[in-house]
Write a protein that holds these residues in place. Structure first.
Motif, PDB file in Angstrom:
ATOM      1  N   GLY A   1       1.753   2.274  -4.401  1.00 60.34           N
ATOM      2  CA  GLY A   1       0.878   0.612  -5.044  1.00 60.34           C
ATOM      3  C   GLY A   1       2.162   0.082  -4.548  1.00 60.34           C
ATOM      4  N   ILE A   2       3.890   0.799  -4.604  1.00 60.64           N
ATOM      5  CA  ILE A   2       4.614  -0.583  -3.804  1.00 60.64           C
ATOM      6  C   ILE A   2       4.547  -0.957  -2.845  1.00 60.64           C
ATOM      7  N   ALA A   3       3.662  -0.154  -1.641  1.00 63.59           N
ATOM      8  CA  ALA A   3       3.647  -0.936  -0.457  1.00 63.59           C
ATOM      9  C   ALA A   3       1.947  -1.635  -0.017  1.00 63.59           C
ATOM     10  N   LEU A   4       1.076  -1.150  -1.114  1.00 65.03           N
ATOM     11  CA  LEU A   4       0.825  -2.270  -0.989  1.00 65.03           C
ATOM     12  C   LEU A   4       0.136  -3.153  -1.821  1.00 65.03           C
ATOM     13  N   GLY A   5       1.147  -2.946  -3.214  1.00 68.40           N
ATOM     14  CA  GLY A   5       1.020  -4.412  -3.421  1.00 68.40           C
ATOM     15  C   GLY A   5       1.538  -5.146  -2.772  1.00 68.40           C
ATOM     16  N   ILE A   6       3.120  -5.349  -1.706  1.00 70.82           N
ATOM     17  CA  ILE A   6       3.487  -5.517  -0.676  1.00 70.82           C
ATOM     18  C   ILE A   6       2.465  -6.385   0.530  1.00 70.82           C
ATOM     19  N   ALA A   7       1.921  -5.252   0.444  1.00 71.81           N
ATOM     20  CA  ALA A   7       1.131  -5.715   1.615  1.00 71.81           C
ATOM     21  C   ALA A   7       0.006  -7.323   1.351  1.00 71.81           C
ATOM     22  N   PHE A   8      -0.387  -6.978  -0.047  1.00 76.35           N
ATOM     23  CA  PHE A   8      -1.275  -7.939  -0.436  1.00 76.35           C
ATOM     24  C   PHE A   8      -0.668  -9.394  -0.535  1.00 76.35           C
TER      25      PHE A   8
END
Length: 109
Positions: free
Chosen positions: A72-79
Motif C-alpha cells: 500500500g505504501i509503495a502504490l501510494g507513493i507511485a500514485f
C-alpha cells in the motif's frame, strides 16, 4: 487467577492485516494509503514479536499485514509520483490553439 494461562492477544496482528488491506486497496487516496500502511507495518511488527514470545497465535496475519502495508505504501507513493511528476498532456504549450479537433461547424453548399 494465578496459574491460569492468559488467552492469546491477537488484536495487533488482526489490526495490521485490516490496515494493510485498506492501504493496498485505497492506494489512490495516497494519504490514507501511507497512513494505514505505516500503521500496518508498526502493528504487524509488534504482533509478530508477540507471536514469537508466545503471547499471540496469529503471526501469519501480522506478516500479511506487513506485506499489504508495504504494498500500500509503495502504490501510494507511485500514485503520488505519477500525478506530480508526469506533465499534463492536455495542456497545449504550442500557442497555436489547434488541438486537432474542430470546434466550429461549416455548411457546405
Amino acid at each position: 487467577m494465578p496459574g491460569m494461562p492468559m488467552a492469546p492477544s491477537n488484536g495487533l496482528g488482526t489490526a495490521s492485516l485490516v490496515l494493510g488491506i485498506v492501504a493496498a486497496v485505497g492506494f489512490c487516496l495516497w494519504p490514507v494509503a501511507l497512513a494505514c500502511g505505516i500503521l500496518a507495518l508498526v502493528f504487524g511488527g509488534i504482533g509478530r514479536a508477540r507471536a514469537r514470545r508466545g503471547q499471540a497465535t496469529n503471526a501469519g496475519q501480522a506478516l500479511a499485514g506487513i506485506i499489504c502495508g508495504a504494498v500500500g505504501i509503495a502504490l501510494g507513493i507511485a500514485f503520488l509520483v505519477v500525478f506530480l511528476v508526469l506533465p499534463d498532456s492536455e495542456i497545449d504549450d504550442s500557442g497555436s490553439g489547434d488541438d486537432g479537433f474542430s470546434t466550429s461547424l461549416t455548411a457546405v453548399r
